[in-house]
Scaffold this active site. Structure first.
Site, PDB file in Angstrom:
ATOM      1  N   GLU D  32       0.853  -1.192   0.000  1.00  0.00           N
ATOM      2  CA  GLU D  32       0.000   0.000   0.000  1.00  0.00           C
ATOM      3  C   GLU D  32       0.889   1.243   0.000  1.00  0.00           C
ATOM      4  OE1 GLU D  32      -1.898   0.765   3.721  1.00  0.00           O
ATOM      5  OE2 GLU D  32      -3.728   1.500   2.812  1.00  0.00           O
ATOM      6  N   HIS D  34       2.585   4.587   0.942  1.00  0.00           N
ATOM      7  CA  HIS D  34       2.902   5.230   2.211  1.00  0.00           C
ATOM      8  C   HIS D  34       3.641   6.533   1.946  1.00  0.00           C
ATOM      9  CE1 HIS D  34       1.629   1.503   4.133  1.00  0.00           C
ATOM     10  NE2 HIS D  34       1.631   2.144   5.281  1.00  0.00           N
ATOM     11  N   ASP D  43       3.727  -1.843   5.610  1.00  0.00           N
ATOM     12  CA  ASP D  43       2.835  -2.660   6.444  1.00  0.00           C
ATOM     13  C   ASP D  43       3.266  -4.119   6.533  1.00  0.00           C
ATOM     14  OD1 ASP D  43       1.408  -0.382   6.849  1.00  0.00           O
ATOM     15  OD2 ASP D  43      -0.362  -0.978   5.732  1.00  0.00           O
ATOM     16  N   HIS D 118      -1.923  -3.377   9.250  1.00  0.00           N
ATOM     17  CA  HIS D 118      -2.645  -2.596   8.222  1.00  0.00           C
ATOM     18  C   HIS D 118      -4.061  -2.355   8.729  1.00  0.00           C
ATOM     19  CE1 HIS D 118      -4.076  -1.471   4.227  1.00  0.00           C
ATOM     20  NE2 HIS D 118      -4.883  -2.512   4.166  1.00  0.00           N
ATOM     21  N   GLU D 120      -6.998  -1.592   7.524  1.00  0.00           N
ATOM     22  CA  GLU D 120      -8.160  -2.236   6.898  1.00  0.00           C
ATOM     23  C   GLU D 120      -8.165  -3.756   7.088  1.00  0.00           C
ATOM     24  OE1 GLU D 120      -6.313   0.098   5.558  1.00  0.00           O
ATOM     25  OE2 GLU D 120      -7.573   1.653   4.704  1.00  0.00           O
ATOM     26  N   HIS D 175      -1.796   7.196   9.052  1.00  0.00           N
ATOM     27  CA  HIS D 175      -1.255   6.469   7.910  1.00  0.00           C
ATOM     28  C   HIS D 175      -0.071   7.206   7.279  1.00  0.00           C
ATOM     29  CE1 HIS D 175      -1.223   3.608   4.674  1.00  0.00           C
ATOM     30  NE2 HIS D 175      -1.020   4.622   3.882  1.00  0.00           N
ATOM     31  N   GLU D 180       4.285   5.434  11.706  1.00  0.00           N
ATOM     32  CA  GLU D 180       4.854   4.507  10.735  1.00  0.00           C
ATOM     33  C   GLU D 180       6.228   4.974  10.232  1.00  0.00           C
ATOM     34  OE1 GLU D 180       1.216   2.004   8.897  1.00  0.00           O
ATOM     35  OE2 GLU D 180       1.586   3.896   7.890  1.00  0.00           O
TER      36      GLU D 180
END
Lengths: 260, 260, 260, 260, 260, 260
Positions: D32, D34, D43, D118, D120, D175, D180
């Site tokens: 994904e 970032h 992730d 992650h 989701e 996010h 992160e």
């Protein structure tokens, strides 16, 4: 290799006939108990034979019969307790119909006639066709026509009256009874042995289903109504009715004349 | 009604034979192009015939052949571009096998022999059996044995050598070629017309698949290898090999002697 | 951040390379026993390494390797009885491939190369690609090309002859044997310890599968054939073959020259 | 082969450790976007590293990280519009988790720790575990314990306060932001390039989702909150918190001491 | 028949309103424990009432509320251990949403507002919408807009501050607590009996989930936070906030003015 | 909170009643056109009302009615062309029934009565029950009884004769006609406006289905048979018949006396 059965012709011949506009018949059967007096394949034999005759008359093709059907239920087919009744789940059955319809469409067979011979297949065959249309995209299949019919609906009321002078029990109860027995006596008499019939019907069903306990209302033989009065002659009446009706429907829906 | 086919006997007879320990054979077929010279039903005819002979020899039963197979692929069956090749998705095919195995088990048929006749069915038939075991519970089916075999694996190496004195192209390329043609000449010669064979093979496949563009490497006829040298006699050699091997396997796995 | 691995570059760089025509490699692996002498990740290491080298040569990208594979079977991978073999069902595996292919297409990556490293992934990776094409609509993806290859098919016959002067047992039996061991010795020697090899093969499989009882024919070590003769040098021969072949295929299928 | 990674040890070693009671960690990642300043694999990196440290401390094993996650959404991950974000459907993701949990249980690994990285993935990882329990039978798995944790929930409030002296925007908005980024600077600094950060956040999301039109509220960089103030030191604080908490949880849930 | 509920008008009236541009509201509920002091239908009552008011204001229609929700989890709804909590799997729930969205689109209702009232429905309602878009084809639904909102997100921060002067525990813990209780006191006071409240909260959850053992951290009453301070007046504040916000959103997204 | 509706009582009361042996009624409805003269919710209102009365009489509980049904078909419900007919696929519908049955069983509600009010729900409600039994394990649910009934089957023949002195067209054609109209006039007269009835029936259906072209045989109003002669009084006769029959069935199947 002049057969109407897709399984009995090579692919170039299939291609030629489809290009010429041959409707493709898809018979839907089942492997299910039909009493002591008939073989387990009754629901395969009947729609296959009806489709074969119709295909001969209208220049059609017959795809292989789906030999396993949706779950037999006590009130309409005796249910799963009888040896040899091999059920598919409704989802599996609908997926089979979906896949075959999609493949026929992809191969440019756009006149499809589904001939069903097993009561419990009605709903999942509808679903299978709907899923195929969802899959193909309803707005992109303008030239596709699928007809779906249950053979017992094609019989004329007057024929039913001739066969059941004392009143028709209805198709749900007709399982393994006069209609199917007569049809089998006309089509595959070696698979019928009326001397084995138990005459333990008709079933007196309660107006509801009960799970998981078995329905003790199912007659031990598996015959839901009765076999008395069955005959090959009556089978021929039924077949003639089906045949005439299908040929007429094909002409109305797909245009007149043989396509071959 | 002395048939080994489940479809040709009534349910009490099915019950009796299953109770007596009859292994149940489940043939898996397909409706798929097999060149200009053979009908679309080759993959149904062959495993059905092999199962019938074996069932006769060991007192078994033959369930209806699944007549639609998993997606034909260019490198092993020519692929979907040929008219009359009607594919199921792998998931649908696996669910059919799952459902039938579960039903057979529920009906106390605990010796099951799956005979496959279509290359692309190998993986989803394995999956269908695994799904059935997941469904039934592997720890609760101690008395169940399922054997799964592809008929070409039952042939002895020396027979292959006799048939292919110049070297065996391998089963993937044998589609619609000498093995299947010879078997059909032995079993259903009226569905073979060698004069129609195009001799445009063998296919020279690249070592990979390409989607969605069709593989132009597939010979136009659909025959992946060659048909020359096919004969009913060779078909009988192959059938004899399969038969001996299956009977031997049944005896090893399920105990000696006919069960009927 | 000059990596070919999608996981090691930021999204704008991914966007730039895809727009420039970078083929995207999708390696398919498994977590599966590979004998006493090799780690469980062999089927991840090999296709990842092959994809990495190829991507470097042709300006491609490597998507994350799918690290779980379709169910290991006794005759080709030892089966599920070995600790650490973590199987997905075929349906799950095919859905993963379907989803990733659809996402790559949606992101305008229209040159996709699936590199498979696990025998049992062959069929469900085909199915996943087919499902993606069904999902996207085959008539709407004219600019999409998916190549699917199993690394062992990319090796030249003469290399096989060099490695197996006494004859090649075939890829099914090559599980955890000379080919995979040599490749691992070349790629990740620290994950190989030949002194632990049991030399209890080769497996003598019967020509059929049996469920649910385990196949006692699987050698206790899990090595289906043999490890003797494995070497990093042979691993390099194999890698060189794969590499040359893939680069050649990319040029033939997607046009010549590096895309970056 | 002293690794805690299942992929790096042979099956007999996996068997030995599982038999000795090693908890098995299953990290769940994603591919994904970032931001411009971090790689697509964030992730995957983070939960893998957390699991590795924990496994070292408690004598556990780490199964391969699932590298593809459930569909990124605009309000929590930027959504699918960014190149390189490769989503699985929720059903596929849940089936992966289900299959792996079932396999671990079957292999007698009855202490399972799912570490999610992650956002989701939260819901479908719950569903995957529930499906596994449905599949295995909740009444038959008395000795199984599955712990499921999202790494950001393991951080102490006081650490959050130290990192966000001006207030914590909440995990949904974090996010590709300070948490992160700091974790990646501690773990894989070569995959972070803060000079590329666009500083176009924080996102001002409306309190609802809109489909299928893209959410223009997502900052062009993909960073939902901010990157300013990220540092490897803060990453170490976060890792230390996670680590202490997991080790404590393992001791509480599975008993004291290393299992190896 | 002047109702805004689709269930209370005949089809020609539905057709007329949809043609006039009426947005269609789809409330998503659940049947789930809400403490000793509230009925199991709380999650149905609230989004239905919010949708009804909004539909009246903007000339919209309200489709039947989905009365069964995705699996309740201990940390957000108490979990399945409470009598009367009837869960659907996430896949079933997502398919319901997919099917209804597809049907609304097919019927030319292209302004759809999903109002969710159950925490665990968030993820599968997103998935259901995504699946519908996959199914319909994202590139073919340019005129479709789906808004998805969770009613608690529509409340203004200042209202939250007024209701929780001592600090807001967060929506996850608000299950069956002040927000839901106040809303029910405003909407269906006969379904609330505050004298039955146990006051055994707030829950002190660990920062992880544990399966399959129940989470003993769930307060025996099922109330995750507290009920003290609930009032119909506060319920009206919350409803007013939701209402104003939705009307504003509808005007922003679909154009101003009532459509009827 | 003395309601029989599960949605209107708190969980401890639900627990108490289930422990006391309360049968749980699950009404299955649909959102489907019912002519110009009736609202779209007819198939929800009727089975809910029947279940409510029965639950009152026998000390039962009523679970929330499933308000969306399986795909309406032209020959039995007018089909999907009418605005407001919102169909579920058969698979989705069956999964809903499966999930709810499994949850009721898990919560120790082992006397379940499914009351169906929509023709096309018959088959998938059977399938949902069968799937639940497959899921729970038929051999492990000895104390579970599920009764499934379609309300029209509970009416006495003599009542049908009284209502249809000129002959009963059969339940398939009774859609939106005298039976449903009379029941609604008795139950929710404000949702009926007989002055709007078009009297364009009865439908003259061909004996087959045709896809995807709409069936022009469906009367424009959507009423398949006729509305003349409908009355609240006849509705009460029908309700009385259903009620007596259900109470009798409950006593026969679950033992005598109210359970509360």
């Amino acid at each position: 290799m002049d057969s109407v059965f897709l399984a009995e012709i090579p692919w170039p011949e299939a291609e030629r006939r489809i290009a010429a506009g041959a409707p493709v018949f898809l018979p839907l059967g089942a492997t299910e108990q039909h009493g002591h007096h008939m073989a387990l394949g009754v629901d395969v034999v009947i729609p296959t034979a009806i489709a074969e005759r119709a295909a001969r008359a209208v220049g059609g093709l017959v795809a292989p019969t789906v030999p396993y059907g949706n779950r037999s239920q006590p009130r309409t087919g005796g249910g799963p307790a009888f040896a040899g009744t091999l059920n598919l789940t409704a989802h599996t059955f609908a997926l089979i119909v979906r896949d075959i319809i999609c493949e026929l469409y992809r191969q440019k067979a756009h006149k499809i006639v589904v001939i069903n011979g097993h009561y419990e297949n009605i709903a999942p065959s509808v679903e299978g066709i709907e899923l195929a249309l969802d899959h193909l995209g309803r707005d992109r299949v303008g030239d596709l026509t699928i007809l779906r019919m249950d053979h017992w609906d094609l019989v004329q009321p007057q024929t039913i009256d001739r066969i059941f002078p004392d009143g028709y029990p209805g198709i749900e109860l007709e399982h393994a009874s006069v209609i199917e027995t007569s049809l089998m006596m006309a089509l595959r008499p070696e698979l019928v042995d009326l001397s084995k019939a138990l005459h333990d019907g008709p079933a007196q069903f309660k107006p509801y289903d009960r799970y998981p306990r078995p329905m003790e209302e199912v007659p031990p033989s598996g015959v839901l109504s009765m076999t008395e009065g069955s005959s090959a002659e009556k089978g021929e009446w039924l077949l003639a009715d089906c045949h005439e009706r299908i040929v007429e429907i094909i002409h109305v829906e797909f245009g007149k004349g043989k396509t071959r």
